[in-house]
Write a protein that holds these residues in place. Structure first.
Motif, PDB file in Angstrom:
ATOM      1  N   HIS A  18       0.836  -1.196   0.000  1.00 35.57           N
ATOM      2  CA  HIS A  18       0.000   0.000   0.000  1.00 35.57           C
ATOM      3  C   HIS A  18       0.880   1.259   0.000  1.00 35.57           C
ATOM      4  O   HIS A  18       1.029   1.936   1.013  1.00 35.57           O
ATOM      5  N   ALA A  59      -4.531   2.847   1.511  1.00 40.17           N
ATOM      6  CA  ALA A  59      -4.750   1.615   2.262  1.00 40.17           C
ATOM      7  C   ALA A  59      -5.571   0.589   1.493  1.00 40.17           C
ATOM      8  O   ALA A  59      -5.774  -0.535   1.990  1.00 40.17           O
ATOM      9  N   THR A  60      -6.047   0.928   0.298  1.00 41.44           N
ATOM     10  CA  THR A  60      -6.914   0.019  -0.439  1.00 41.44           C
ATOM     11  C   THR A  60      -6.263  -0.573  -1.680  1.00 41.44           C
ATOM     12  O   THR A  60      -6.696  -1.614  -2.167  1.00 41.44           O
ATOM     13  N   THR A  61      -5.221   0.066  -2.191  1.00 37.46           N
ATOM     14  CA  THR A  61      -4.577  -0.389  -3.427  1.00 37.46           C
ATOM     15  C   THR A  61      -3.181  -0.916  -3.150  1.00 37.46           C
ATOM     16  O   THR A  61      -2.373  -0.249  -2.506  1.00 37.46           O
ATOM     17  N   SER A  62      -2.900  -2.127  -3.630  1.00 39.56           N
ATOM     18  CA  SER A  62      -1.562  -2.700  -3.518  1.00 39.56           C
ATOM     19  C   SER A  62      -0.822  -2.454  -4.829  1.00 39.56           C
ATOM     20  O   SER A  62      -1.287  -2.856  -5.901  1.00 39.56           O
TER      21      SER A  62
END
Length: 476
Positions: free
Chosen positions: A281, A285-288
């Motif tokens: 991240h 906090a939502t996309t790797s």
């Protein structure tokens, strides 16, 4: 840890009666003045996440004055023919610190200080163990167990920090095995990089192997280092670019290629670290994000005669444009790796912000070429260089961009130019004796328009930067 260091230091004199100890170390102090350290003239445009302007120090002064020190004590205790214990004892952050400042006490309470007799550098700097490991010898291999350093190639990524003014050490808490087979050296390793709560989800580990072919007779060295770094989903050692969250799960591969050869008087060295994998991240906090970064570094040196040599340095170090939150491509070289006295030589953000390190400056997002020369005469050594550099990634109006100096993501309100500037450096070293050296370093940067970017329609006015540094160092 600090109590352990104090106990070890106290016990070393007593142990020296029973076991032979070989002492090595270094100590140096320097004084550096940098005119126009912010790369711009004082203006009315307030610094933002996107601007290249560092937050000014109190009073908006444009001159930085820094006196610092570096300290490292390296005892080697011979246990027997098969084992030696080695350590590195240092203090502060970056093997030293700023004179007049303690790392543990940055403020002095006003009570009882009416006569201004208290000193901030009160001696509360704490000793730390940069390295401590056991070196075991066998017919098959040499083993290092504990916290030990690693050096590879030009030191672009893995640098042991052995030079006098190196501030950082790439260290492992783990095991390294060195196998020597004729001209081949094979070194597998495993290390615990960080441990939070003692579960697998809280750990960060790195493991891999390096292969090096070194033929002294033919003056050829050729090698590759492969490493894999894995971060547990709950590990907190690494944070997002803005420092507001953790990376979480990641799986990164390092492939570091190295080549060195010599033809008569010409020496050629090439290092190419390539990093790929899943970083985690980075932006939110939502996309790797995936990771794809690289650097290509070429250094040549021609020995004109016994006194004079000239050379050329060329480098390409990728940056990131933040246009795609699903990928990250910025490469940060080891802070020991320098290309000039000014460009990437110090952290301008740390001049006005004492929570940052003045020595944390990373070569990144740059393409450069430098012509350098060295002349040796008796106890004197003179070095000169001319460096030209430009940025690979710049901000574009209306697009999401990345500020490599501040580690900030922003939506650009203007276009940014890519010219970092032309830098002239001159360094002189006088060897008082075989252990003590005196040095004078100078630099002058014709600042490029890259640093004038203010993320507004009106750019800051760039200012040329001048550096003058005096140093005294001892190695033993």
């Amino acid at each position: 840890m600090n109590k352990i260091v104090v106990i070890l230091v106290c016990l070393l004199p007593a142990l020296s009666w029973a076991l032979p100890i070989d002492w090595h170390g270094k100590f140096g102090v320097d004084s550096t003045v940098i005119e126009q350290y912010r790369f711009i003239e004082n203006g009315t445009i307030a610094p933002t996440d996107g601007s290249m302007d560092a937050d000014p120090a109190s009073g908006a002064h444009d001159t930085s004055s820094v006196q610092s020190y570096v300290f490292s004590l390296q005892p080697e205790m011979i246990i027997n023919d098969a084992a030696t214990f080695k350590a590195e004892i240092t203090t502060g952050y970056g093997k030293g610190g700023i004179l007049g400042r303690d790392t543990t006490t940055n403020q002095v309470a006003p009570q009882g200080n009416a006569l201004f007799l208290n000193s901030e550098s009160s001696g509360s700097e704490q000793l730390s163990m940069a390295q401590f490991y056991l070196e075991l010898y066998s017919d098959l291999a040499t083993y290092k167990v504990g916290r030990h350093s690693k050096q590879w190639g030009l030191g672009a990524v893995y640098s042991s920090g052995n030079n006098l003014w190196d501030r950082h050490t790439f260290a492992y808490d783990g095991v390294t095995m060195d196998f020597k087979l004729n001209n081949f050296k094979i070194s597998p390793f495993w290390a615990r990089v960080n441990s939070g709560q003692l579960t697998r989800l809280n750990h960060t580990k790195e493991y891999g192997v390096s292969f090096l072919y070194d033929n002294v007779e033919r003056d050829v060295s050729l090698g590759v280092l492969y490493a894999k770094k894995q971060n547990g989903s709950n590990a907190t050692a690494y944070t997002a670019v803005d420092g507001t969250g953790t990376l979480g799960t990641n799986d990164v591969k390092v492939l570091d290629l190295y080549f060195k050869t010599q033809w008569n008087k010409l020496t050629l060295e090439i290092e190419a670290p390539l990093i790929s994998g899943t970083l985690g991240h980075v932006y939110n906090a939502t996309t790797s994000s995936s990771y794809d970064a690289k650097a290509i570094l070429v250094e040549t040196n021609y020995q004109w005669n016994e006194a004079l040599n000239i050379g050329l340095k060329v480098g390409h170090v990728t940056g990131d444009n933040a246009a795609d939150v699903g990928s990250f491509s910025a490469m940060y070289l080891n802070p020991n790796f320098k290309i000039g006295n000014i460009l990437f030589g110090y952290n301008p953000m740390a001049v006005g912000d004492i929570t940052q390190s003045y020595f944390d400056a990373y070569v990144t997002n740059v393409q450069y070429v430098a012509l350098h020369s060295e002349y040796m005469s008796g106890k004197w050594n003179w070095q000169g260089s001319v460096l030209y550099a430009k940025a690979l990634e710049v901000a574009t109006t209306g697009q999401q961009s990345f500020n490599h100096l501040k580690n900030k993501v922003f939506t650009a309100s203007a276009d940014q130019k890519d010219d970092l500037g032309i830098e002239f450096d001159f360094n002189s070293t006088y060897s008082w004796n075989s252990e003590i050296t005196l040095n004078i370093n100078m630099g002058y940067l014709l600042t490029g328009d890259y640093f004038g970017f203010s993320d507004t329609a009106v750019e800051n006015t760039t200012a040329n930067v001048m550096l003058l540094q005096f140093g005294l160092g001892v190695e033993f």
